[in-house]
Design a protein around this motif. Structure first.
Motif, PDB file in Angstrom:
ATOM      1  N   GLU A  83       0.847  -1.188   0.000  1.00  0.00           N
ATOM      2  CA  GLU A  83       0.000   0.000   0.000  1.00  0.00           C
ATOM      3  C   GLU A  83       0.887   1.245   0.000  1.00  0.00           C
ATOM      4  O   GLU A  83       1.901   1.295   0.686  1.00  0.00           O
ATOM      5  N   THR A  85       2.094   4.963   0.960  1.00  0.00           N
ATOM      6  CA  THR A  85       1.983   5.752   2.184  1.00  0.00           C
ATOM      7  C   THR A  85       1.201   7.023   1.884  1.00  0.00           C
ATOM      8  O   THR A  85       0.976   7.391   0.729  1.00  0.00           O
ATOM      9  N   GLU A  86       0.786   7.728   2.925  1.00  0.00           N
ATOM     10  CA  GLU A  86      -0.008   8.950   2.779  1.00  0.00           C
ATOM     11  C   GLU A  86       0.785  10.063   2.084  1.00  0.00           C
ATOM     12  O   GLU A  86       0.213  10.946   1.463  1.00  0.00           O
ATOM     13  N   THR A  87       2.081  10.016   2.160  1.00  0.00           N
ATOM     14  CA  THR A  87       2.910  11.104   1.616  1.00  0.00           C
ATOM     15  C   THR A  87       3.342  10.863   0.175  1.00  0.00           C
ATOM     16  O   THR A  87       3.933  11.750  -0.426  1.00  0.00           O
ATOM     17  N   GLU A  88       3.068   9.687  -0.371  1.00  0.00           N
ATOM     18  CA  GLU A  88       3.473   9.422  -1.753  1.00  0.00           C
ATOM     19  C   GLU A  88       2.658  10.261  -2.714  1.00  0.00           C
ATOM     20  O   GLU A  88       1.502  10.587  -2.466  1.00  0.00           O
ATOM     21  N   SER A  89       3.281  10.575  -3.835  1.00  0.00           N
ATOM     22  CA  SER A  89       2.565  11.313  -4.877  1.00  0.00           C
ATOM     23  C   SER A  89       1.966  10.315  -5.855  1.00  0.00           C
ATOM     24  O   SER A  89       2.259   9.133  -5.806  1.00  0.00           O
ATOM     25  N   ILE A  91      -1.131   9.267  -6.122  1.00  0.00           N
ATOM     26  CA  ILE A  91      -2.113   8.349  -5.553  1.00  0.00           C
ATOM     27  C   ILE A  91      -3.481   9.011  -5.625  1.00  0.00           C
ATOM     28  O   ILE A  91      -3.596  10.237  -5.642  1.00  0.00           O
ATOM     29  N   THR A  92      -4.475   8.217  -5.693  1.00  0.00           N
ATOM     30  CA  THR A  92      -5.846   8.720  -5.749  1.00  0.00           C
ATOM     31  C   THR A  92      -6.545   8.290  -4.465  1.00  0.00           C
ATOM     32  O   THR A  92      -6.421   7.156  -4.018  1.00  0.00           O
ATOM     33  N   LYS A  93      -7.308   9.216  -3.904  1.00  0.00           N
ATOM     34  CA  LYS A  93      -8.057   8.915  -2.684  1.00  0.00           C
ATOM     35  C   LYS A  93      -9.529   8.965  -3.027  1.00  0.00           C
ATOM     36  O   LYS A  93      -9.988   9.878  -3.705  1.00  0.00           O
ATOM     37  N   PHE A  94     -10.251   8.001  -2.552  1.00  0.00           N
ATOM     38  CA  PHE A  94     -11.698   7.965  -2.743  1.00  0.00           C
ATOM     39  C   PHE A  94     -12.361   8.297  -1.408  1.00  0.00           C
ATOM     40  O   PHE A  94     -11.945   7.813  -0.364  1.00  0.00           O
ATOM     41  N   VAL A  95     -13.380   9.112  -1.494  1.00  0.00           N
ATOM     42  CA  VAL A  95     -14.112   9.485  -0.296  1.00  0.00           C
ATOM     43  C   VAL A  95     -15.539   9.014  -0.486  1.00  0.00           C
ATOM     44  O   VAL A  95     -16.180   9.295  -1.492  1.00  0.00           O
ATOM     45  N   TYR A  96     -16.036   8.334   0.497  1.00  0.00           N
ATOM     46  CA  TYR A  96     -17.404   7.833   0.444  1.00  0.00           C
ATOM     47  C   TYR A  96     -18.287   8.822   1.189  1.00  0.00           C
ATOM     48  O   TYR A  96     -18.051   9.156   2.341  1.00  0.00           O
TER      49      TYR A  96
END
Length: 103
Positions: A83, A85-89, A91-96
C-alpha cells in the motif's frame, strides 16, 4: 402298597423331569437373549465407532480445506503490491459520502 409307593415316585420323577425341562428351556431362552443383547451392544459400539471415524474424516477434510484456503490467501496477499503511504505522490483517494446524488 408297593404299587402306590411306585406311583408316587413315578409322579415325583415326572414332575422333576418337567421342572428340569422348563428350567432347560428357560436357560436356553436366557442364553439366546443374552447373545442377542451382546450382538446389539456390539453393533451399537460399531455404529458409534463408524460415526466417530466419519466425524474425524470430515474434521480432517475441513482442516485441509481451511489450510488450502489460507495458503491461497497468503499467496494472493504476497502477490499484491504494498500500500502506498499517505505522503506518496501519484495516488488517488476515494471518499465515500453517504448522501443521495441528484441530477
Amino acid at each position: 402298597m408297593y404299587n402306590e409307593h411306585l406311583q408316587v415316585e413315578i409322579a415325583e420323577e415326572d414332575a422333576r423331569a418337567a421342572r428340569d425341562q422348563v428350567k432347560a428351556e428357560q436357560d436356553m431362552a436366557y442364553q439366546e437373549t443374552l447373545q442377542a443383547d451382546i450382538a446389539k451392544e456390539a453393533a451399537k459400539r460399531q455404529k458409534e465407532a463408524d460415526l466417530a471415524a466419519e466425524r474425524q474424516r470430515l474434521d480432517s477434510a475441513k482442516a485441509e480445506e481451511d489450510a488450502r484456503r489460507e495458503s491461497i490467501r497468503l499467496v494472493a496477499e504476497q502477490s499484491l503490491p504494498k500500500e502506498p503511504t499517505e505522503t506518496e505522490s501519484n495516488i488517488t483517494k476515494f471518499v465515500y459520502v453517504n448522501q443521495p446524488v441528484t441530477f
